[in-house]
Design a protein around this motif. Structure first.
Motif, short mmCIF file in Angstrom:
data_model
loop_
_atom_site.label_atom_id
_atom_site.label_comp_id
_atom_site.label_asym_id
_atom_site.label_seq_id
_atom_site.Cartn_x
_atom_site.Cartn_y
_atom_site.Cartn_z
N ASP A 123 0.84 -1.20 0.00
CA ASP A 123 0.00 0.00 0.00
C ASP A 123 0.88 1.25 0.00
O ASP A 123 0.40 2.36 0.19
N GLY A 124 2.17 1.08 -0.20
CA GLY A 124 3.12 2.18 -0.20
C GLY A 124 3.94 2.22 1.07
O GLY A 124 5.07 2.69 1.08
N ASN A 125 3.37 1.72 2.18
CA ASN A 125 4.07 1.69 3.45
C ASN A 125 4.30 0.26 3.95
O ASN A 125 5.37 -0.05 4.45
N ARG A 126 3.30 -0.55 3.82
CA ARG A 126 3.36 -1.93 4.31
C ARG A 126 3.47 -2.89 3.13
O ARG A 126 3.07 -2.56 2.02
N VAL A 127 3.99 -4.08 3.42
CA VAL A 127 4.20 -5.08 2.37
C VAL A 127 3.69 -6.44 2.84
O VAL A 127 3.84 -6.81 4.00
N ALA A 128 3.12 -7.18 1.89
CA ALA A 128 2.78 -8.59 2.09
C ALA A 128 3.45 -9.35 0.96
O ALA A 128 3.37 -8.93 -0.20
N ASN A 129 4.15 -10.42 1.29
CA ASN A 129 4.79 -11.19 0.23
C ASN A 129 4.75 -12.67 0.54
O ASN A 129 4.64 -13.08 1.69
N GLY A 130 4.81 -13.46 -0.52
CA GLY A 130 4.78 -14.91 -0.37
C GLY A 130 5.41 -15.61 -1.55
O GLY A 130 5.52 -15.04 -2.64
N GLU A 131 5.84 -16.83 -1.30
CA GLU A 131 6.44 -17.66 -2.34
C GLU A 131 5.49 -18.81 -2.65
O GLU A 131 4.97 -19.45 -1.75
N PHE A 132 5.29 -19.05 -3.93
CA PHE A 132 4.38 -20.10 -4.40
C PHE A 132 5.13 -21.01 -5.34
O PHE A 132 6.08 -20.60 -5.99
N MET A 133 4.65 -22.24 -5.44
CA MET A 133 5.20 -23.21 -6.38
C MET A 133 4.06 -23.68 -7.27
O MET A 133 2.99 -24.07 -6.78
N PHE A 134 4.31 -23.66 -8.59
CA PHE A 134 3.31 -24.09 -9.56
C PHE A 134 3.93 -25.08 -10.54
O PHE A 134 5.13 -25.03 -10.81
N ASN A 135 3.08 -25.92 -11.09
CA ASN A 135 3.47 -26.75 -12.22
C ASN A 135 2.27 -26.82 -13.16
O ASN A 135 1.28 -26.13 -12.95
N THR A 136 2.38 -27.64 -14.18
CA THR A 136 1.30 -27.78 -15.15
C THR A 136 1.18 -29.25 -15.56
O THR A 136 2.04 -30.06 -15.23
N ASP A 137 0.12 -29.56 -16.25
CA ASP A 137 -0.07 -30.92 -16.75
C ASP A 137 0.77 -31.13 -18.01
O ASP A 137 1.35 -30.19 -18.54
N ASP A 138 0.84 -32.37 -18.48
CA ASP A 138 1.67 -32.70 -19.65
C ASP A 138 1.29 -31.92 -20.90
O ASP A 138 2.12 -31.66 -21.76
N CYS A 139 0.03 -31.54 -21.01
CA CYS A 139 -0.45 -30.83 -22.20
C CYS A 139 -0.38 -29.31 -22.04
O CYS A 139 -0.72 -28.58 -22.96
N LYS A 140 0.05 -28.85 -20.87
CA LYS A 140 0.11 -27.42 -20.55
C LYS A 140 -1.26 -26.75 -20.69
O LYS A 140 -1.38 -25.65 -21.23
N CYS A 141 -2.28 -27.44 -20.21
CA CYS A 141 -3.64 -26.89 -20.25
C CYS A 141 -3.92 -25.98 -19.05
O CYS A 141 -4.52 -24.92 -19.20
N HIS A 142 -3.50 -26.43 -17.87
CA HIS A 142 -3.86 -25.71 -16.64
C HIS A 142 -2.67 -25.62 -15.69
O HIS A 142 -1.82 -26.51 -15.67
N ILE A 143 -2.68 -24.57 -14.87
CA ILE A 143 -1.70 -24.46 -13.79
C ILE A 143 -2.18 -25.28 -12.61
O ILE A 143 -3.38 -25.51 -12.44
N ASN A 144 -1.24 -25.71 -11.79
CA ASN A 144 -1.55 -26.41 -10.55
C ASN A 144 -0.71 -25.79 -9.44
O ASN A 144 0.52 -25.74 -9.56
N LYS A 145 -1.37 -25.32 -8.39
CA LYS A 145 -0.63 -24.80 -7.25
C LYS A 145 -0.10 -25.99 -6.46
O LYS A 145 -0.85 -26.84 -6.00
N VAL A 146 1.23 -26.04 -6.29
CA VAL A 146 1.87 -27.11 -5.55
C VAL A 146 1.99 -26.71 -4.07
O VAL A 146 1.74 -27.51 -3.18
N SER A 147 2.37 -25.46 -3.84
CA SER A 147 2.48 -24.97 -2.46
C SER A 147 2.38 -23.45 -2.46
O SER A 147 2.54 -22.80 -3.48
N GLY A 148 2.12 -22.92 -1.29
CA GLY A 148 2.00 -21.48 -1.11
C GLY A 148 0.86 -21.16 -0.18
O GLY A 148 -0.07 -21.96 -0.03
N PRO A 149 0.91 -20.00 0.45
CA PRO A 149 -0.12 -19.63 1.43
C PRO A 149 -1.45 -19.25 0.77
O PRO A 149 -1.48 -18.84 -0.38
N ASP A 150 -2.50 -19.40 1.54
CA ASP A 150 -3.82 -18.92 1.10
C ASP A 150 -4.06 -17.49 1.54
O ASP A 150 -4.85 -16.77 0.94
N THR A 151 -3.36 -17.09 2.61
CA THR A 151 -3.53 -15.74 3.18
C THR A 151 -2.15 -15.15 3.50
O THR A 151 -1.27 -15.87 3.98
#
Length: 138
Positions: free
Chosen positions: A106-134
């Motif tokens: 917001d200019g003063n405060r920060v929220a940050n997170g690390e996520f891990m994603f992969n995809t299916d063999d056909c590269k149709c959709h992303i899949n969240k492997v890990s990471g926070p919900d909040t």
């Protein structure tokens, strides 16, 4: 004339046989659905109240910024898109998840997170492997 017609018939059968073999030899059976996946994260303040109108930056493992469209009015207050199916092209189908970094401020405060994603063999959709919900804006 009859010999000419026989040659045309033989050629036609050869072409059809070639097409049949070509169409039935598929390396991968890829059939993507019309589903459009996205992963959201909720950003809250230290009291747990969702925070809206933050400036969001999303980067890949190399530090390159990804232009992920934010539709906050569509998902609700405090909800931000981390990644969607528009980014399957940057994913490796090798089984190794791709790191994605999410930053909101917001200019003063920060929220940050690390996520891990992969995809299916056909590269149709992303899949969240890990990471926070909040994430908490501090």
């Amino acid at each position: 004339m009859k010999i000419f017609k026989n040659q045309i018939n033989i050629i036609s059968y050869l072409i059809l046989a070639f097409l049949f073999v070509s169409c039935s030899t598929v390396d991968e059976d890829c059939l993507c659905t019309m589903e459009y996946r996205y992963t959201l994260v909720t950003v809250v303040d230290t009291l747990g109240v969702p925070v809206d109108s933050l400036t969001v930056t999303i980067k890949d493992k190399d530090g390159d910024e990804l232009n992920v469209q934010q539709e906050s009015s569509l998902f609700g207050v405090g909800k931000y898109t981390v990644l969607n199916d528009s980014f399957t092209h940057i994913m490796c189908v090798c089984g190794t998840p791709q790191k994605i970094y999410f930053f909101a401020t917001d200019g003063n405060r920060v929220a940050n997170g690390e996520f891990m994603f992969n995809t299916d063999d056909c590269k149709c959709h992303i899949n969240k492997v890990s990471g926070p919900d909040t994430l908490v804006l501090r």
